[in-house]
Design an enzyme around this catalytic site. Sequence first.
Site, PDB file in Angstrom:
ATOM      1  N   VAL A 213       0.869  -1.184   0.000  1.00 48.75           N
ATOM      2  CA  VAL A 213       0.000   0.000   0.000  1.00 48.75           C
ATOM      3  C   VAL A 213       0.906   1.235   0.000  1.00 48.75           C
ATOM      4  O   VAL A 213       2.117   1.111  -0.136  1.00 48.75           O
ATOM      5  CB  VAL A 213      -0.965   0.003   1.216  1.00 48.75           C
TER       6      VAL A 213
ATOM      7  N   SER B 149       9.863   0.307   0.535  1.00 47.43           N
ATOM      8  CA  SER B 149      11.186   0.541  -0.039  1.00 47.43           C
ATOM      9  C   SER B 149      12.106   1.262   0.941  1.00 47.43           C
ATOM     10  O   SER B 149      13.313   1.260   0.741  1.00 47.43           O
ATOM     11  CB  SER B 149      11.095   1.313  -1.355  1.00 47.43           C
TER      12      SER B 149
ATOM     13  N   HIS C 121      11.219  -7.063  -0.340  1.00 48.30           N
ATOM     14  CA  HIS C 121      11.386  -5.886  -1.193  1.00 48.30           C
ATOM     15  C   HIS C 121      11.501  -6.327  -2.644  1.00 48.30           C
ATOM     16  O   HIS C 121      12.526  -6.862  -3.056  1.00 48.30           O
ATOM     17  CB  HIS C 121      12.628  -5.105  -0.740  1.00 48.30           C
TER      18      HIS C 121
ATOM     19  N   LYS D  32       0.245   1.561   6.685  1.00 43.92           N
ATOM     20  CA  LYS D  32       0.790   0.207   6.757  1.00 43.92           C
ATOM     21  C   LYS D  32       0.387  -0.448   8.086  1.00 43.92           C
ATOM     22  O   LYS D  32       0.066  -1.630   8.136  1.00 43.92           O
ATOM     23  CB  LYS D  32       2.311   0.233   6.573  1.00 43.92           C
TER      24      LYS D  32
HETATM   25  P1  NAD Z   1       0.901   2.612  -5.906  1.00 42.38           P
HETATM   26  O1  NAD Z   1       0.522   3.956  -5.491  1.00 42.38           O
HETATM   27  O2  NAD Z   1       0.984   2.274  -7.348  1.00 42.38           O
HETATM   28  O3  NAD Z   1      -0.084   1.541  -5.251  1.00 42.38           O
HETATM   29  C1  NAD Z   1      -0.497   1.583  -3.924  1.00 42.38           C
HETATM   30  C2  NAD Z   1      -1.865   0.959  -3.854  1.00 42.38           C
HETATM   31  O4  NAD Z   1      -2.204   0.768  -2.499  1.00 42.38           O
HETATM   32  C3  NAD Z   1      -2.950   1.788  -4.486  1.00 42.38           C
HETATM   33  O5  NAD Z   1      -3.683   1.008  -5.421  1.00 42.38           O
HETATM   34  C4  NAD Z   1      -3.803   2.199  -3.312  1.00 42.38           C
HETATM   35  O6  NAD Z   1      -5.186   2.337  -3.645  1.00 42.38           O
HETATM   36  C5  NAD Z   1      -3.574   1.044  -2.362  1.00 42.38           C
HETATM   37  N1  NAD Z   1      -3.873   1.389  -0.981  1.00 42.38           N
HETATM   38  C6  NAD Z   1      -3.622   2.549  -0.321  1.00 42.38           C
HETATM   39  N2  NAD Z   1      -4.075   2.465   0.939  1.00 42.38           N
HETATM   40  C7  NAD Z   1      -4.623   1.246   1.084  1.00 42.38           C
HETATM   41  C8  NAD Z   1      -5.286   0.591   2.154  1.00 42.38           C
HETATM   42  N3  NAD Z   1      -5.442   1.178   3.324  1.00 42.38           N
HETATM   43  N4  NAD Z   1      -5.724  -0.674   1.942  1.00 42.38           N
HETATM   44  C9  NAD Z   1      -5.560  -1.268   0.751  1.00 42.38           C
HETATM   45  N5  NAD Z   1      -4.979  -0.669  -0.302  1.00 42.38           N
HETATM   46  C10 NAD Z   1      -4.504   0.576  -0.138  1.00 42.38           C
HETATM   47  O7  NAD Z   1       2.307   2.307  -5.185  1.00 42.38           O
HETATM   48  P2  NAD Z   1       3.419   1.239  -5.548  1.00 42.38           P
HETATM   49  O8  NAD Z   1       4.421   1.863  -6.438  1.00 42.38           O
HETATM   50  O9  NAD Z   1       2.761  -0.013  -5.972  1.00 42.38           O
HETATM   51  O10 NAD Z   1       4.143   1.042  -4.151  1.00 42.38           O
HETATM   52  C11 NAD Z   1       3.542   0.343  -3.111  1.00 42.38           C
HETATM   53  C12 NAD Z   1       4.558   0.015  -2.028  1.00 42.38           C
HETATM   54  O11 NAD Z   1       5.664  -0.666  -2.615  1.00 42.38           O
HETATM   55  C13 NAD Z   1       5.150   1.231  -1.338  1.00 42.38           C
HETATM   56  O12 NAD Z   1       5.400   0.904  -0.003  1.00 42.38           O
HETATM   57  C14 NAD Z   1       6.447   1.446  -2.074  1.00 42.38           C
HETATM   58  O13 NAD Z   1       7.398   2.122  -1.311  1.00 42.38           O
HETATM   59  C15 NAD Z   1       6.867   0.029  -2.322  1.00 42.38           C
HETATM   60  N6  NAD Z   1       7.786  -0.170  -3.459  1.00 42.38           N
HETATM   61  C16 NAD Z   1       7.640   0.501  -4.628  1.00 42.38           C
HETATM   62  C17 NAD Z   1       8.505   0.303  -5.667  1.00 42.38           C
HETATM   63  C18 NAD Z   1       8.331   1.034  -6.962  1.00 42.38           C
HETATM   64  O14 NAD Z   1       9.279   1.068  -7.754  1.00 42.38           O
HETATM   65  N7  NAD Z   1       7.175   1.598  -7.240  1.00 42.38           N
HETATM   66  C19 NAD Z   1       9.540  -0.617  -5.524  1.00 42.38           C
HETATM   67  C20 NAD Z   1       9.668  -1.329  -4.326  1.00 42.38           C
HETATM   68  C21 NAD Z   1       8.787  -1.094  -3.296  1.00 42.38           C
END
Ligand code: NAD
Length: 710
Positions: free
Chosen positions: A400, A429, A450, A407
């Site tokens: 999320v 991340s 991760h 979280k």
């Molecule tokens: P994103 O914004 O594309 O997706 C997040 C999703 O979580 C959204 O669809 C949102 O509606 C949902 N969400 C928010 N609050 C919620 C809740 N309370 N219950 C259920 N769903 C909820 O973000 P992302 O890029 O997919 O990143 C998500 C996580 O992964 C973050 O913690 C980010 O740091 C981590 N991450 C991202 C990357 C990257 O390159 N994008 C890489 C590694 C880790």
Amino acid sequence: MLNYSVDAEGIATVEFDYPGKSQNILNAASMRAYADTMQKALADPAVKGIIVASAKKDFIAGGDLAELGAAKDAAAFHAAISDWHKFIRAVELGGKPVAAALNGSTLGGGMEIALGCHYRVAADNPKARFGFPEVTLGLLPGAGGTQRVPRLVGMMAAAPLLMEGKRIKVAEAQKIGMIHAVVPAGEERKAARKWVTDTLAAGTKPLQPWDTKGFKIPGGGPNTPGGMQMLMAANAMLREKTYDNYPAPRHILSCVYEGLSTNLDTGLAIEARYFTNLVMSPVSKNMIRSLFFGLQEANKLASRPAGVPQQKYTKIGMLGAGMMGAGIAMSTATAGIAIVLLDTTQEAADKGKDYARKQWTKQVQRGRMTAEAMDALLARIHPTASYGDLAGCELVVEAVFEKREIKAEVTKKTEAVIAADAIFASNTSTLPITGLAEASMRPANFIGLHFFSPAEKMPLVEIIVGKATSDATLARSMDYVRAIGKTPIVVNESRGFYTSRVFGTYVSEGMALLEEGVAPALIDKAGLIAGMPVGPLALADEVSIELVYKVAQQTRADLGSAYVERAADRVAGKMVADLGRLGRKSGAGFYDYPADGPKHLWTGLAALYPVKAQQPTLEEIIERLILVQSVETVRCLEEKVLRAPIDADVGAILGWAYPPFRGGPIGWLHTLGLPQALAAMDRLAAQHGSRFAAPQLLRDMAARGERFYA
Ligand code: NAD
């Protein structure tokens, strides 16, 4: 090692049967056994013809990389490979028909043995692959492959096999002329025998094409107009793609050009020298260590805690159906595991599934997947907004928004539903796992997984162990990572864990150079020439300068007075807070992204960071961009964030496409030699600051004459 029999009609069968292994491999022992047996058959007047076959499900998997990786004596190696060339020539010119019956995959040195036979017939085995993977490990097919393949199929068809290590299926191998015939599986020995007896009946002396009078290279040799054109283009393409960092494909081209300009025997002598050079080079040793043995160890879960029964997964939960959630769901469904994809609304969850549908539809359109297979995959993804659907999940991954409170909330809601022994994993991340686990009722079952973006494609998962994470949780999480076909490395808690922390130093060093007045085009080009997939400034644009800025702000807030400002923090602050240039996603970063043309460096950059008259050399910039990563990696080892050097190297190559020819950030120090690396760090620290200061671990190791790798 080998089974040998001669039937009533004088047809000998030489059968590879490597003891104690599922595959036949070529090493000094098995090659000697083959040479002895073949020489016996050739010398025996009772033997009229020979069939070469395999007792395993495949023909030969290739060479023994442990032996190649350990080779140290160039003269002895050169002598041995030259003897092998002479032996294969003796088979070709021995006067007795020799046919290879290829029941399955025939790769590397195995394919070269087959090419040293007069006739090759293969089973119609859909799993079988033919080719030369050598180049992918910094080597070349050194048992005649670079000479026989282009003489057989032409330089054009040989190029992707030799230079890219492309493996082809049986039909294509036959089509290009690398094998003569394909027969139903199980009939290949019979077909080989028929060819031998037919040849004997015809009374003609069996000869390879290159030993027959008037032989011409298919499609023309290297000194024909077509050949010259092809080699020139190949050379240019190679330089463009690799910046000449990889000697193997360059040596292969040289073998083809020089070797095909003369006769086969001289060509083999040329190949033997280039091959010896590669086997002795640090590049092949680095690639074999990291890409073969390191990867194999990681995939075999060598560091998995002992005594924990293997966990089989049937149902996984995914919180957040955004970019990462959708990708992880795809990987999980592809592994045959059901996945509950949860988001705040049904609509948002459906969007995640739609992403998967879109990606797979492309595969179907390209003929890489059937529509039925896609339907089966989609059926495994259950989009929902209801936590109740998570019941029965053995593991739930959270992706999320990157906010502690959100979280914490989803952790609590999930744990109310899942079994007491289920695992909760965060894909954060940046946020420390131990802190996130405070929201959990069972922190022993809480872990960091991760993933990298795009999660459906990227092969690495960095597993982060929090203070309370149990060994059982770690072991079972590793089982999940392997179940979905990815490679795990295990790290302990640290800001940015391992990958983001070290990768961040590359980006930051690019920004430091910019601040110093180094031309931005020079900085990014130096990154590419160093072997990195993208220059540091372009990379900052890709991951978004805003993210760099946000991480810096968070770090500043968390660390207080212990915070040490980096160039990246200042430059990102200027770009984001002052100028609103967030990176590629906003169409404006270090580059501009015009809708109607390719990106180009932002013209305003020169006013912001004036380019100074005196520029550093390319080598100086490359040294900084590469060594800054190595210093930080050694710090990770010193702080026990990393558990083993090989994890660092595998993680770097798979995680941020660190150049494999260097072995990895640790492999590169090993290549330089620790005393030399230390001297370079001391010099850079004096010039540019403490980020280059050599960790004590490195000083101690260098003083004791130790190395990271044997
Ligand atoms: P994103 O914004 O594309 O997706 C997040 C999703 O979580 C959204 O669809 C949102 O509606 C949902 N969400 C928010 N609050 C919620 C809740 N309370 N219950 C259920 N769903 C909820 O973000 P992302 O890029 O997919 O990143 C998500 C996580 O992964 C973050 O913690 C980010 O740091 C981590 N991450 C991202 C990357 C990257 O390159 N994008 C890489 C590694 C880790």
